[in-house]
Design an enzyme around this catalytic site. Structure first.
Site, PDB file in Angstrom:
ATOM      1  CG  ASP A   1      79.011 -20.792  18.334  1.00 20.87           C
ATOM      2  OD1 ASP A   1      79.714 -21.215  19.278  1.00 20.87           O
ATOM      3  OD2 ASP A   1      79.260 -19.745  17.702  1.00 20.87           O
TER       4      ASP A   1
ATOM      5  NE  ARG B   1      82.046 -19.771  16.686  1.00 21.72           N
ATOM      6  CZ  ARG B   1      82.849 -20.616  17.337  1.00 21.72           C
ATOM      7  NH1 ARG B   1      83.995 -20.990  16.810  1.00 21.72           N
ATOM      8  NH2 ARG B   1      82.509 -21.082  18.529  1.00 21.72           N
TER       9      ARG B   1
ATOM     10  CB  THR C   1      76.910 -42.036  16.813  1.00 17.35           C
ATOM     11  OG1 THR C   1      78.132 -41.741  17.499  1.00 17.35           O
ATOM     12  CG2 THR C   1      76.517 -43.480  17.072  1.00 17.35           C
TER      13      THR C   1
ATOM     14  CG  HIS D   1      80.254 -24.360  22.590  1.00 15.36           C
ATOM     15  ND1 HIS D   1      79.967 -23.541  21.520  1.00 15.36           N
ATOM     16  CD2 HIS D   1      79.235 -24.159  23.484  1.00 15.36           C
ATOM     17  CE1 HIS D   1      78.843 -22.882  21.742  1.00 15.36           C
ATOM     18  NE2 HIS D   1      78.371 -23.237  22.924  1.00 15.36           N
TER      19      HIS D   1
END
Length: 217
Positions: free
Chosen positions: A195, A14, A170, A191
């Site tokens: 992903d 990544r 939350t 991000h």
């Protein structure tokens, strides 16, 4: 104190995604889901354990199972992973209509975590301080609870938070339908760290924890 472990950029799949969403297009996103917690709620009804603490432990268990949800940045903006992330969570003072934020060390043993976190909530439930136990260590993730209302969408707008890679959760009010109980959960993610695939996997693994609450003694 735990120290973050640097990620090897030469072998990290990544790397390009991380650099794009951290520098070129700084980007966070939110995802709101309904989790089926029917079996979890049933187990808690027959247990002295507290629901909120159990919810926090379940979140912490999946956070600590996946490196992408334990990411942070070094001073040079390089990605690293904390060995463990501890939950920071809110408690409500009904008389003042304010909340406080505390944190508890995560423990993979639910009973151990529960007893420590429950004692913390009892000790500070009438606190008038925002951070009665201090701001906590840098390796924490945030959990908030809105037990007064359910929701189908929830989004945080955090100014200048592009270095904050830890997830933010939350929790909402339970909803019942067709004999099942559902828990709204909003997940706020950077991000650069994760992903959509990773967030979906997180939700599915958390759902599995709630579907088999044999860990609730």
């Amino acid at each position: 104190m735990d120290s973050p472990i640097p990620i090897d950029l030469a072998t990290w799949p990544r790397r390009q995604h991380f650099e794009h969403y951290l520098h070129a297009v700084p980007c966070t996103y939110s995802m709101t889901v309904e989790l089926d917690v029917t079996e979890f709620v049933r187990a808690l009804r027959n247990s002295p354990r507290r629901t909120y603490v159990a919810q926090i432990w379940a979140l912490g268990t999946i956070v600590n199972a996946r490196e992408e949800f334990r990411m942070c940045l070094t001073e040079s903006d390089a990605p690293a992973v904390w060995p463990v992330l501890h939950p920071s969570f809110t408690l409500f003072n009904a008389e003042r209509e304010t909340f406080s934020s505390v944190w508890a060390p995560y423990d993979p043993d639910f009973a151990t975590f529960h007893d420590g976190a429950a004692a913390l909530l009892d000790r500070h439930r009438d606190s008038t301080e925002f951070f009665p136990v201090g701001g906590g260590p840098p390796n924490t993730f945030d959990v908030s609870s809105l037990p007064w209302a359910s929701f189908t969408g929830f989004n945080l707008n955090i100014r200048d938070a592009w270095r904050h890679l830890a997830p933010i959760f939350t929790l909402g009010r339970y909803q019942e339908g067709d004999g099942r109980v559902f828990l709204p959960l909003a997940l706020q993610v950077h991000h650069a760290a994760a992903d959509g695939f990773h967030s979906a996997r997180f939700v599915n693994e958390l759902q599995a924890v709630f579907a088999d609450p044999s860990w609730v003694p």
